[in-house]
Design an enzyme around this catalytic site. Structure first.
Site, mmCIF file in Angstrom:
data_model
loop_
_atom_site.group_PDB
_atom_site.id
_atom_site.type_symbol
_atom_site.label_atom_id
_atom_site.label_comp_id
_atom_site.label_asym_id
_atom_site.label_seq_id
_atom_site.Cartn_x
_atom_site.Cartn_y
_atom_site.Cartn_z
ATOM 1 N N GLU A 1 13.709 80.354 32.909
ATOM 2 C CA GLU A 1 13.675 79.330 31.845
ATOM 3 C C GLU A 1 12.273 78.725 31.739
ATOM 4 O O GLU A 1 11.822 78.369 30.668
ATOM 5 C CB GLU A 1 14.708 78.225 32.121
ATOM 6 C CG GLU A 1 16.146 78.655 31.919
ATOM 7 C CD GLU A 1 16.587 78.714 30.451
ATOM 8 O OE1 GLU A 1 16.186 77.852 29.661
ATOM 9 O OE2 GLU A 1 17.335 79.657 30.109
ATOM 10 N N ASP B 1 24.950 80.406 25.454
ATOM 11 C CA ASP B 1 24.500 80.445 26.859
ATOM 12 C C ASP B 1 23.929 79.071 27.210
ATOM 13 O O ASP B 1 23.593 78.281 26.320
ATOM 14 C CB ASP B 1 23.429 81.529 27.077
ATOM 15 C CG ASP B 1 22.987 81.600 28.548
ATOM 16 O OD1 ASP B 1 23.868 81.571 29.435
ATOM 17 O OD2 ASP B 1 21.775 81.656 28.822
ATOM 18 N N SER B 2 23.797 78.834 28.513
ATOM 19 C CA SER B 2 23.202 77.576 28.954
ATOM 20 C C SER B 2 21.741 77.480 28.516
ATOM 21 O O SER B 2 21.200 76.387 28.413
ATOM 22 C CB SER B 2 23.270 77.486 30.475
ATOM 23 O OG SER B 2 22.554 78.579 31.025
ATOM 24 N N CYS C 1 24.581 87.702 35.716
ATOM 25 C CA CYS C 1 24.015 86.528 35.036
ATOM 26 C C CYS C 1 23.193 87.088 33.891
ATOM 27 O O CYS C 1 22.424 88.043 34.085
ATOM 28 C CB CYS C 1 23.131 85.731 35.991
ATOM 29 S SG CYS C 1 22.155 84.449 35.159
ATOM 30 N N CYS D 1 27.382 83.901 28.976
ATOM 31 C CA CYS D 1 26.992 83.159 30.171
ATOM 32 C C CYS D 1 28.084 83.411 31.208
ATOM 33 O O CYS D 1 29.243 83.026 31.002
ATOM 34 C CB CYS D 1 26.911 81.672 29.825
ATOM 35 S SG CYS D 1 26.580 80.613 31.237
ATOM 36 N N HIS E 1 20.674 86.098 32.446
ATOM 37 C CA HIS E 1 19.217 86.007 32.580
ATOM 38 C C HIS E 1 18.645 87.217 33.334
ATOM 39 O O HIS E 1 17.470 87.528 33.177
ATOM 40 C CB HIS E 1 18.832 84.745 33.366
ATOM 41 C CG HIS E 1 18.919 83.465 32.591
ATOM 42 N ND1 HIS E 1 20.108 82.895 32.232
ATOM 43 C CD2 HIS E 1 17.949 82.639 32.118
ATOM 44 C CE1 HIS E 1 19.870 81.760 31.575
ATOM 45 N NE2 HIS E 1 18.561 81.589 31.495
#
Ligand code: DGL
Length: 270
Positions: A162, A7-8, A194, A70, A196
């Protein structure tokens, strides 16, 4: 033997957590590209270049199979990677298809023509890059007819998560749900597109109301990976160690990840 999870940043940990619970004997190498997160505001070329570099790092770590945990990378880069970049003995899978199969009541590998399904009005919450790729609508159109999709690009939510700022993330989610409801007042289902966002699932559900079915990916991806590995056990690969790698500052990322998953996670430098 190890399977790579990419993932990013931290979002893919929601997927990692579910796949570890579903497949406790499989080692996983997690790579978060925190130095370059968020991806959701980048161009498709940029996302492609960052994603291929990260996946190569996981191949080098002994992973023959990598899951792009992601949506932004799955939406903006995966098709191009599959067409021209992935070596013949490796596999890279995205997180979109298991979700769309669940939404369209299909089993894996059911390639029959698109048909009518129970849901008619779907809200998609995702990053700006995922929304503008229209990959979700494309994959859906292969499988279903007559489904109206309204997308909401949720700017700022990934950065807030994040940064560990959950108060800001919650406020942003509520305002994005309001914006979506102005365009589609009564969706049947909402997709958290997403990795997240599962962390904010309760906020999405509360803001959308109890009649909206909220679908998030982690468990769907875990089931689909278990099914894939039962058919292709050789894809577990050569690596034997579970590790967490980051392109960011390992100390800072470990502390955020520990807060994110509510268990001790220790990252090493990628
Ligand atoms: N968690 C990612 C996704 O599923 C990426 C978010 C980002 O880096 O913007 O889209």
């Amino acid at each position: 033997m190890a399977v790579g999870i990419f993932d990013s940043g931290l979002g893919g940990l929601t997927v990692l957590d579910a796949v570890q619970k579903r497949l406790p004997d499989v080692p996983f190498v997690y790579l978060g590209d925190s130095a370059h997160a968020p991806y959701g505001v980048r161009t498709p070329d940029d996302i492609y270049n960052l994603t291929t570099a990260a996946v190569q790092r996981l191949f080098d770590e002994g992973c023959d199979l990598v899951i792009l945990a992601c949506n932004t990378a799955s939406a903006a880069a995966l098709r191009r990677m599959q067409e021209s970049w992935i070596p013949k003995d490796k596999r890279v899978l995205g997180v979109f298809v298991p979700l769309i199969e669940a939404l369209t009541e299909r089993q894996w590998g059911d390639n029959s023509p698109p048909r009518e399904v129970a849901v008619k009005h779907v809200a998609l919450f995702a990053t700006p890059a995922t929304v503008s790729s229209r990959a979700f609508q494309r994959e859906l159109a292969f499988r279903a007819i007559g489904v109206d999709v309204e997308s909401q690009a949720c700017g700022g939510v990934v950065d807030a998560i994040e940064d560990g700022d959950y108060v800001l993330a919650e406020a942003l989610v509520r305002s994005h749900v309001d914006a979506l409801k102005r365009k589609m007042p009564t969706p049947d289902a909402a997709i958290l597109g997403c990795t997240h966002y599962p962390l904010m699932e309760n906020v999405f559900q509360e803001a959308l109301g109890p009649d909206v079915r909220v679908l998030s990916q982690a468990n769907l991806v875990a089931e689909s990976l278990a099914d894939y590995l039962a058919r292709r056990p050789e894809m577990i690969g050569k690596g034997t160690k579970s590790t967490f790698l980051t392109t960011g500052d390992p100390k800072k990322v470990s502390s955020r990840a520990t807060q994110f998953l509510r268990r001790q996670i220790t990252f090493e430098s990628a």
